[in-house]
Design an enzyme around this catalytic site. Structure first.
Site, PDB file in Angstrom:
ATOM      1  N   ASP A  67       1.006  -1.108  -0.126  1.00  0.00           N
ATOM      2  CA  ASP A  67       0.144   0.165   0.039  1.00  0.00           C
ATOM      3  C   ASP A  67       0.113   1.516   0.103  1.00  0.00           C
ATOM      4  O   ASP A  67       2.221   0.961   0.176  1.00  0.00           O
ATOM      5  CB  ASP A  67      -0.903   0.235   1.232  1.00  0.00           C
ATOM      6  CG  ASP A  67      -0.460  -0.144   2.402  1.00  0.00           C
ATOM      7  OD1 ASP A  67       1.185  -0.665   2.233  1.00  0.00           O
ATOM      8  OD2 ASP A  67      -1.206  -0.942   3.481  1.00  0.00           O
ATOM      9  N   ASN A 136      -6.969  -3.078  14.572  1.00  0.00           N
ATOM     10  CA  ASN A 136      -8.449  -3.353  13.910  1.00  0.00           C
ATOM     11  C   ASN A 136      -8.735  -4.352  12.532  1.00  0.00           C
ATOM     12  O   ASN A 136      -9.790  -4.553  12.571  1.00  0.00           O
ATOM     13  CB  ASN A 136      -9.431  -2.086  13.346  1.00  0.00           C
ATOM     14  CG  ASN A 136      -7.662  -1.623  11.924  1.00  0.00           C
ATOM     15  OD1 ASN A 136      -7.434  -2.180  11.613  1.00  0.00           O
ATOM     16  ND2 ASN A 136      -8.391  -0.369  11.667  1.00  0.00           N
ATOM     17  N   HIS A 138      -6.665  -4.487  10.355  1.00  0.00           N
ATOM     18  CA  HIS A 138      -6.771  -4.453   8.923  1.00  0.00           C
ATOM     19  C   HIS A 138      -5.077  -4.654   8.320  1.00  0.00           C
ATOM     20  O   HIS A 138      -4.218  -5.129   9.206  1.00  0.00           O
ATOM     21  CB  HIS A 138      -6.645  -2.821   8.117  1.00  0.00           C
ATOM     22  CG  HIS A 138      -5.405  -2.254   8.928  1.00  0.00           C
ATOM     23  ND1 HIS A 138      -5.427  -0.799   8.988  1.00  0.00           N
ATOM     24  CD2 HIS A 138      -4.070  -2.902   9.402  1.00  0.00           C
ATOM     25  CE1 HIS A 138      -4.335  -0.262   9.337  1.00  0.00           C
ATOM     26  NE2 HIS A 138      -3.920  -1.330   9.856  1.00  0.00           N
ATOM     27  N   GLU A 143      -9.737  -1.740   5.595  1.00  0.00           N
ATOM     28  CA  GLU A 143      -9.980  -1.613   6.764  1.00  0.00           C
ATOM     29  C   GLU A 143     -11.721  -1.959   6.913  1.00  0.00           C
ATOM     30  O   GLU A 143     -11.811  -2.703   6.208  1.00  0.00           O
ATOM     31  CB  GLU A 143     -10.752  -0.435   6.552  1.00  0.00           C
ATOM     32  CG  GLU A 143      -8.943   1.420   6.360  1.00  0.00           C
ATOM     33  CD  GLU A 143      -8.341   1.323   8.083  1.00  0.00           C
ATOM     34  OE1 GLU A 143      -8.302   0.414   8.891  1.00  0.00           O
ATOM     35  OE2 GLU A 143      -7.773   2.435   8.183  1.00  0.00           O
TER      36      GLU A 143
HETATM   37  P1  PGA Z   1       2.382  -1.692  12.206  1.00  0.00           P
HETATM   38  O1  PGA Z   1       1.064  -1.603  11.608  1.00  0.00           O
HETATM   39  O2  PGA Z   1       4.104  -2.785  12.271  1.00  0.00           O
HETATM   40  O3  PGA Z   1       2.966  -0.394  12.886  1.00  0.00           O
HETATM   41  O4  PGA Z   1       1.673  -1.610  14.292  1.00  0.00           O
HETATM   42  C1  PGA Z   1       0.397  -2.516  11.015  1.00  0.00           C
HETATM   43  C2  PGA Z   1      -0.436  -2.587  10.022  1.00  0.00           C
HETATM   44  O5  PGA Z   1      -1.121  -1.000  10.539  1.00  0.00           O
HETATM   45  O6  PGA Z   1      -0.444  -3.058   9.253  1.00  0.00           O
END
Ligand code: PGA
Length: 263
Positions: A67, A136, A138, A143
């Site tokens: 992404d 959450n 995702h 999302e």
């Molecule tokens: P993080 O993010 O590794 O910074 O916790 C993971 C994500 O949002 O996919």
């Protein structure tokens, strides 16, 4: 789903890196699916070390990132292209022209999404896809409420994700609320999926992913449909699982079998 529970984040990084080292040594022109966020950074450091030690070469590897923020060019320090150059690509022998991150500055983002899908297909598909997971649930920027069959597209970030990522932006700095992300359907087409999660903040999302119902409320639960997923977590991220001892037992038995078969 294979669940590997390790003592801490350092072990998670090492275990994850070894999967990629093995994959690249087996197929030097592997197509990797890569991820940003804080979790993969330690794994990238392991890969950089392995490259410097001559245990793996990225010379023929190509990559597709999950992404990118919409509205940020690749030379913006908060862009995911910049992140990947900074955390991995600049430190290993990968050919930059074979690394792909969705274009956050595309004139026509909708067309750019279709083109990204075509490029993945043309490369022969992704051999191993690395994933982090949001609190959450995702994966990429898919999302909650994302279609479980979604493809690469423009996606609006939740307030929670924007807040989680605000720490990377200066006060008053433009922080994008839109992204381009591979879809869940795109991710599910990778031949193998490796998800890393560490820390208690991820424990609910991990439980929903591994044991929860298949639901768009937790996009990562769609991985239950994939036939080759390994979820690598530390004790804190595993703390809400119903039966962590069972997953540890399976892992011990797998190791025993691999040893027996000389794998
Ligand atoms: P993080 O993010 O590794 O910074 O916790 C993971 C994500 O949002 O996919």
């Amino acid at each position: 789903m294979k669940v590997v529970i390790l003592n801490d984040a350092a072990e998670v990084a090492k275990y994850g890196a070894e999967i990629f080292v093995k994959q690249i040594n087996k197929k030097p022109d592997s197509v990797l699916g890569l991820a940003t966020g804080s979790t993969p950074v330690a794994m990238y450091q392991e890969l950089i070390a392995a490259n410097k030690e001559g245990r793996v070469s990225f010379r023929q590897v190509s990559s597709f990132n999950l992404d990118e923020y919409l509205g940020l060019p690749g030379d913006h320090p908060q862009s995911y292209r910049y992140f990947m150059n900074d955390k991995l690509f600049n430190h290993v022998d990968i050919e930059k022209f074979r690394t792909n991150v969705p274009p956050g500055d595309a004139n026509n983002p909708i067309e750019a999404c279709l083109e990204y899908e075509r490029m993945i297909e043309k490369a022969g598909g992704i051999d191993v896809q690395l994933l982090g997971i949001g609190r959450n649930g995702h994966i990429g920027f898919n999302e909650p409420s994302s279609s479980l069959q979604s493809r690469t597209r423009v996606k609006t970030l939740t307030k929670e994700t924007v807040e989680d990522n605000a720490r990377f932006f200066e006060e008053g700095e433009f922080q994008p609320q839109l992204s381009i992300t591979m879809g869940i359907g795109t991710i599910l087409e990778a031949k193998k999926v490796v998800l890393l999660a560490t820390g208690e903040g991820k424990a609910d999302a991990v439980k929903q992913t591994v044991e929860g119902p298949l639901s768009a409320a937790c996009p990562a639960s769609a991985l239950q449909f994939h036939q080759d997923v390994v979820v690598i977590i530390d004790e804190a991220a595993a703390s809400k699982l119903d039966d962590p001892d069972f997953y540890k037992y399976i892992e011990t038995e797998n190791r025993r079998l691999e040893k027996h078969l000389g794998l």
